[in-house]
Design a protein around this motif. Structure first.
Motif, PDB file in Angstrom:
ATOM      1  N   GLN A   1       0.643 -10.848  32.678  1.00  0.00           N
ATOM      2  CA  GLN A   1       1.018  -9.488  33.031  1.00  0.00           C
ATOM      3  C   GLN A   1       1.367  -9.585  34.516  1.00  0.00           C
ATOM      4  OE1 GLN A   1      -2.066  -6.694  32.203  1.00  0.00           O
ATOM      5  NE2 GLN A   1      -0.695  -4.951  32.375  1.00  0.00           N
ATOM      6  N   VAL A   2       2.547  -9.084  34.888  1.00  0.00           N
ATOM      7  CA  VAL A   2       3.009  -9.258  36.267  1.00  0.00           C
ATOM      8  C   VAL A   2       3.488  -7.947  36.870  1.00  0.00           C
ATOM      9  CG1 VAL A   2       3.707 -11.654  35.861  1.00  0.00           C
ATOM     10  CG2 VAL A   2       5.405  -9.838  35.623  1.00  0.00           C
ATOM     11  N   LYS A   3       3.475  -7.928  38.187  1.00  0.00           N
ATOM     12  CA  LYS A   3       4.164  -6.899  38.960  1.00  0.00           C
ATOM     13  C   LYS A   3       5.380  -7.603  39.523  1.00  0.00           C
ATOM     14  CE  LYS A   3       0.214  -4.033  40.144  1.00  0.00           C
ATOM     15  NZ  LYS A   3       0.496  -3.002  39.200  1.00  0.00           N
ATOM     16  N   LEU A   4       6.537  -7.010  39.281  1.00  0.00           N
ATOM     17  CA  LEU A   4       7.797  -7.668  39.586  1.00  0.00           C
ATOM     18  C   LEU A   4       8.661  -6.780  40.468  1.00  0.00           C
ATOM     19  CD1 LEU A   4       9.642 -10.119  38.778  1.00  0.00           C
ATOM     20  CD2 LEU A   4      10.405  -8.708  36.872  1.00  0.00           C
ATOM     21  N   ARG A   5       9.218  -7.386  41.513  1.00  0.00           N
ATOM     22  CA  ARG A   5      10.185  -6.689  42.365  1.00  0.00           C
ATOM     23  C   ARG A   5      11.559  -6.836  41.703  1.00  0.00           C
ATOM     24  NH1 ARG A   5       9.012  -8.704  47.352  1.00  0.00           N
ATOM     25  NH2 ARG A   5       9.697 -10.732  46.608  1.00  0.00           N
TER      26      ARG A   5
ATOM     27  N   ASP B   1       5.787  -3.128  36.276  1.00  0.00           N
ATOM     28  CA  ASP B   1       4.753  -3.797  35.496  1.00  0.00           C
ATOM     29  C   ASP B   1       5.389  -4.290  34.201  1.00  0.00           C
ATOM     30  OD1 ASP B   1       2.512  -3.399  37.178  1.00  0.00           O
ATOM     31  OD2 ASP B   1       2.371  -1.313  36.503  1.00  0.00           O
ATOM     32  N   THR B   2       5.260  -5.594  33.936  1.00  0.00           N
ATOM     33  CA  THR B   2       5.864  -6.189  32.749  1.00  0.00           C
ATOM     34  C   THR B   2       5.106  -7.458  32.383  1.00  0.00           C
ATOM     35  OG1 THR B   2       7.977  -6.861  31.759  1.00  0.00           O
ATOM     36  CG2 THR B   2       7.590  -7.520  34.058  1.00  0.00           C
ATOM     37  N   PHE B   3       5.622  -8.186  31.416  1.00  0.00           N
ATOM     38  CA  PHE B   3       5.051  -9.469  31.021  1.00  0.00           C
ATOM     39  C   PHE B   3       6.038 -10.560  31.395  1.00  0.00           C
ATOM     40  CE2 PHE B   3       3.164  -6.392  28.087  1.00  0.00           C
ATOM     41  CZ  PHE B   3       1.814  -6.657  28.286  1.00  0.00           C
ATOM     42  N   ALA B   4       5.518 -11.750  31.698  1.00  0.00           N
ATOM     43  CA  ALA B   4       6.379 -12.874  32.065  1.00  0.00           C
ATOM     44  C   ALA B   4       5.860 -14.150  31.420  1.00  0.00           C
ATOM     45  CB  ALA B   4       6.428 -13.023  33.584  1.00  0.00           C
TER      46      ALA B   4
ATOM     47  N   GLU C   1      10.538 -22.702  34.808  1.00  0.00           N
ATOM     48  CA  GLU C   1      11.381 -21.516  34.846  1.00  0.00           C
ATOM     49  C   GLU C   1      10.536 -20.325  34.395  1.00  0.00           C
ATOM     50  OE1 GLU C   1      14.742 -22.790  32.393  1.00  0.00           O
ATOM     51  OE2 GLU C   1      15.934 -22.675  34.234  1.00  0.00           O
ATOM     52  N   VAL C   2      10.884 -19.138  34.901  1.00  0.00           N
ATOM     53  CA  VAL C   2      10.118 -17.935  34.585  1.00  0.00           C
ATOM     54  C   VAL C   2      11.065 -16.901  33.969  1.00  0.00           C
ATOM     55  CG1 VAL C   2       8.645 -16.100  35.516  1.00  0.00           C
ATOM     56  CG2 VAL C   2       8.514 -18.411  36.479  1.00  0.00           C
ATOM     57  N   PHE C   3      10.611 -16.305  32.880  1.00  0.00           N
ATOM     58  CA  PHE C   3      11.380 -15.286  32.175  1.00  0.00           C
ATOM     59  C   PHE C   3      10.491 -14.085  31.921  1.00  0.00           C
ATOM     60  CE2 PHE C   3      13.765 -19.050  31.209  1.00  0.00           C
ATOM     61  CZ  PHE C   3      15.060 -18.635  31.033  1.00  0.00           C
ATOM     62  N   ARG C   4      11.125 -12.940  31.771  1.00  0.00           N
ATOM     63  CA  ARG C   4      10.492 -11.808  31.121  1.00  0.00           C
ATOM     64  C   ARG C   4      11.337 -11.560  29.896  1.00  0.00           C
ATOM     65  NH1 ARG C   4      11.323  -6.093  34.169  1.00  0.00           N
ATOM     66  NH2 ARG C   4      13.574  -6.060  34.293  1.00  0.00           N
ATOM     67  N   ASP C   5      11.009 -10.571  29.095  1.00  0.00           N
ATOM     68  CA  ASP C   5      11.776 -10.335  27.878  1.00  0.00           C
ATOM     69  C   ASP C   5      13.250 -10.162  28.221  1.00  0.00           C
ATOM     70  OD1 ASP C   5       9.421 -10.411  26.374  1.00  0.00           O
ATOM     71  OD2 ASP C   5       9.104  -8.254  26.591  1.00  0.00           O
ATOM     72  N   ASN C   6      14.076 -11.040  27.666  1.00  0.00           N
ATOM     73  CA  ASN C   6      15.534 -10.963  27.751  1.00  0.00           C
ATOM     74  C   ASN C   6      16.109 -11.140  29.152  1.00  0.00           C
ATOM     75  OD1 ASN C   6      15.414 -10.368  24.975  1.00  0.00           O
ATOM     76  ND2 ASN C   6      15.069  -8.222  25.472  1.00  0.00           N
ATOM     77  N   GLU C   7      15.346 -11.766  30.049  1.00  0.00           N
ATOM     78  CA  GLU C   7      15.852 -11.924  31.407  1.00  0.00           C
ATOM     79  C   GLU C   7      15.143 -13.077  32.125  1.00  0.00           C
ATOM     80  OE1 GLU C   7      16.078  -9.281  35.525  1.00  0.00           O
ATOM     81  OE2 GLU C   7      15.409  -8.342  33.680  1.00  0.00           O
ATOM     82  N   LYS C   8      15.945 -13.920  32.791  1.00  0.00           N
ATOM     83  CA  LYS C   8      15.382 -14.952  33.655  1.00  0.00           C
ATOM     84  C   LYS C   8      15.065 -14.287  34.987  1.00  0.00           C
ATOM     85  CE  LYS C   8      16.282 -19.562  35.409  1.00  0.00           C
ATOM     86  NZ  LYS C   8      17.218 -20.698  35.398  1.00  0.00           N
TER      87      LYS C   8
END
Length: 175
Positions: A92-96, A104-107, A114-121
């Motif tokens: 669970q991340v806080k993302l700029r 607030d999202t998941f990564a 490499e780091v992704f969240r849903d549908n996005e690098k």
């Protein structure tokens, strides 16, 4: 050797507005009946993955998590084919972001870092806070070699299946 249970429907991609979306593919084993092999379960979002964690953590659950892979479509991975890679850390991340100062999202951190969240690098520098929900425990010695071999094998098998079901021609991204 244990069998791997997966159907073409499980690796069929879903389209978002612009192209295919990422897929979270979770290897799950039946701990009560190990002879049934490992099943691949598809999840479409980090929230959906958390729901699977809760289901597997239930006292009556007969299944246990073996591993998580993220299948990344060509548009997001820079190659002409889908790539499936082991998730070594799900958080669970806080993302700029350019739109909002803090989301607030998941990564997912992959074996390649490499780091992704849903549908996005995403750029790891944009992660303001990282709270792990799942991490691959990396053993030492011969167990590390065996784990790496298993992760590599599973990534190759899943990538081949995903590419077979989701041909590049269907995405419109590859000529």
């Amino acid at each position: 050797m244990t069998s791997l249970q997966i159907t073409s429907r499980q690796v069929a991609a879903h389209r978002n507005a612009d192209s295919f979306s990422t897929m979270i593919l979770v290897a799950v084993a039946n701990v009560i009946h190990p002879e049934r092999g490992t099943e691949i379960v598809k999840r479409l979002s980090g929230q959906n993955l958390v729901e699977l964690f809760l289901e597997l953590d239930h006292p009556d659950s007969e299944k246990d998590l073996v591993g998580i892979l993220l299948a990344v479509p060509p548009k997001l991975n820079g190659s002409p084919q889908w790539v499936a890679e082991t998730v070594v850390d799900f958080a669970q991340v806080k993302l700029r972001t350019p739109v909002e100062p803090c989301v607030d999202t998941f990564a997912y951190r992959l074996a390649s870092n490499e780091v992704f969240r849903d549908n996005e690098k995403i750029d790891p520098a944009d992660v303001l806070c990282w709270r792990s929900l799942y991490e691959v425990c990396t053993p030492d010695g011969p167990e590390a070699v065996e784990l790496l071999a298993h992760q590599t094998w599973l990534s190759v098998v899943v990538a081949r299946l995903v590419n077979a079901v989701n041909s590049p021609d269907a995405s419109g991204d590859i000529e």
